[in-house]
Write an enzyme that holds these catalytic residues in place. Structure first.
Site, PDB file in Angstrom:
ATOM      1  N   ILE A 254       0.813  -1.215   0.000  1.00 19.60           N
ATOM      2  CA  ILE A 254       0.000   0.000   0.000  1.00 19.60           C
ATOM      3  C   ILE A 254       0.851   1.272   0.000  1.00 19.60           C
ATOM      4  CG2 ILE A 254      -0.273   0.333   2.493  1.00 19.60           C
ATOM      5  CD1 ILE A 254      -3.392   0.516   1.655  1.00 19.60           C
TER       6      ILE A 254
ATOM      7  N   ASN B  33      12.111  -8.586   6.304  1.00 14.64           N
ATOM      8  CA  ASN B  33      12.465  -8.007   7.589  1.00 14.64           C
ATOM      9  C   ASN B  33      11.963  -8.997   8.633  1.00 14.64           C
ATOM     10  OD1 ASN B  33      13.501  -5.589   6.465  1.00 14.64           O
ATOM     11  ND2 ASN B  33      11.442  -4.732   6.328  1.00 14.64           N
TER      12      ASN B  33
ATOM     13  N   GLN C  94      10.788  -5.377  10.979  1.00 17.84           N
ATOM     14  CA  GLN C  94       9.452  -5.931  10.691  1.00 17.84           C
ATOM     15  C   GLN C  94       8.385  -5.167  11.462  1.00 17.84           C
ATOM     16  OE1 GLN C  94       8.911 -10.110  11.614  1.00 17.84           O
ATOM     17  NE2 GLN C  94       6.933 -10.191  10.571  1.00 17.84           N
TER      18      GLN C  94
ATOM     19  N   HIS D  48       6.300 -11.788   5.645  1.00 20.16           N
ATOM     20  CA  HIS D  48       6.053 -11.360   4.263  1.00 20.16           C
ATOM     21  C   HIS D  48       7.378 -11.149   3.554  1.00 20.16           C
ATOM     22  CE1 HIS D  48       5.961  -7.938   7.048  1.00 20.16           C
ATOM     23  NE2 HIS D  48       6.559  -7.234   6.109  1.00 20.16           N
TER      24      HIS D  48
HETATM   25  P1  5GP Z   1       7.659  -4.563   7.154  1.00 19.78           P
HETATM   26  O1  5GP Z   1       8.258  -3.278   7.653  1.00 19.78           O
HETATM   27  O2  5GP Z   1       6.799  -5.216   8.220  1.00 19.78           O
HETATM   28  O3  5GP Z   1       8.644  -5.482   6.545  1.00 19.78           O
HETATM   29  O4  5GP Z   1       6.726  -4.146   5.947  1.00 19.78           O
HETATM   30  C1  5GP Z   1       5.348  -4.032   6.036  1.00 19.78           C
HETATM   31  C2  5GP Z   1       4.863  -3.580   4.685  1.00 19.78           C
HETATM   32  O5  5GP Z   1       3.458  -3.754   4.651  1.00 19.78           O
HETATM   33  C3  5GP Z   1       5.134  -2.098   4.408  1.00 19.78           C
HETATM   34  O6  5GP Z   1       5.864  -1.974   3.195  1.00 19.78           O
HETATM   35  C4  5GP Z   1       3.743  -1.491   4.343  1.00 19.78           C
HETATM   36  O7  5GP Z   1       3.650  -0.456   3.380  1.00 19.78           O
HETATM   37  C5  5GP Z   1       2.865  -2.671   4.002  1.00 19.78           C
HETATM   38  N1  5GP Z   1       1.516  -2.589   4.520  1.00 19.78           N
HETATM   39  C6  5GP Z   1       1.173  -2.308   5.803  1.00 19.78           C
HETATM   40  N2  5GP Z   1      -0.161  -2.345   5.942  1.00 19.78           N
HETATM   41  C7  5GP Z   1      -0.669  -2.669   4.725  1.00 19.78           C
HETATM   42  C8  5GP Z   1      -1.995  -2.859   4.241  1.00 19.78           C
HETATM   43  O8  5GP Z   1      -2.982  -2.741   4.947  1.00 19.78           O
HETATM   44  N3  5GP Z   1      -2.127  -3.198   2.935  1.00 19.78           N
HETATM   45  C9  5GP Z   1      -1.052  -3.357   2.101  1.00 19.78           C
HETATM   46  N4  5GP Z   1      -1.302  -3.690   0.843  1.00 19.78           N
HETATM   47  N5  5GP Z   1       0.220  -3.173   2.531  1.00 19.78           N
HETATM   48  C10 5GP Z   1       0.405  -2.836   3.824  1.00 19.78           C
END
Ligand code: 5GP
Ligand code: ZN
Length: 142
Positions: A33, A88, A95, A101
């Site tokens: 997103i 991450n 993370q 993910h």
């Molecule tokens: P992290 O920092 O946990 O590795 O990355 C989380 C990722 O999830 C971020 O790049 C963030 O933009 C994405 N993200 C968080 N919430 C949502 C959501 O509700 N929908 C989508 N499509 N992406 C999300």
């Protein structure tokens, strides 16, 4: 298994909107997103797991198989020249969403971001073989 408080579990179940790229029995790919580059995609297991080490073998295989399927398609669709594939794993590693993910970030030679190595400032080319062996000893002792 789902965690009712987890945003990515809600995406799996279509309880919150998302733009899905691809999905199969074990994993789902959808667009981030807040993309770091056009086409930034996340690949997640259908079942909730916080980190890589919490994945079942089946879900782990499913996630990485979907990565293998999506990477060439995303590369072609975005006319990318490469792809950063990154996890991450754990809060200390950045993370934020506690459902494992894999980030797929389309890259171009001239995008100016460099390799993942550029996150780290402390490369030690002088490390010795005994130091490396001591690390392996600790890993194998577990
Ligand atoms: P992290 O920092 O946990 O590795 O990355 C989380 C990722 O999830 C971020 O790049 C963030 O933009 C994405 N993200 C968080 N919430 C949502 C959501 O509700 N929908 C989508 N499509 N992406 C999300
Ligand atoms: Zn979840």
């Amino acid at each position: 298994m789902r965690d009712p408080n987890c945003i990515f579990c809600k995406i799996v179940e279509d309880k919150v909107p998302s733009v899905k790229v691809y999905e199969d029995e074990h994993a789902v790919a959808f667009l981030d997103i807040a993309p770091l580059a056009n086409g930034h995609t996340l690949v997640i297991p259908r079942n909730h797991a916080h980190k890589i080490e919490d994945l079942s073998e089946t879900d782990n295989r499913g996630v990485w198989e979907l990565v293998r399927i999506v990477v060439p398609r995303l590369t072609e669709a975005m006319a990318a020249e490469g792809m950063t594939v990154a996890v991450n794993n754990g809060e200390a590693a950045g993370q934020e969403v506690h459902h494992v993910h894999v980030h797929l970030i389309p890259r171009r030679r001239d995008d100016g971001y460099g390799p993942i190595h550029s996150l780290f400032k402390g490369r030690r080319p002088e490390v010795t073989i005994p130091e490396l062996e001591a690390i392996v000893h600790r890993i194998r002792a577990i």
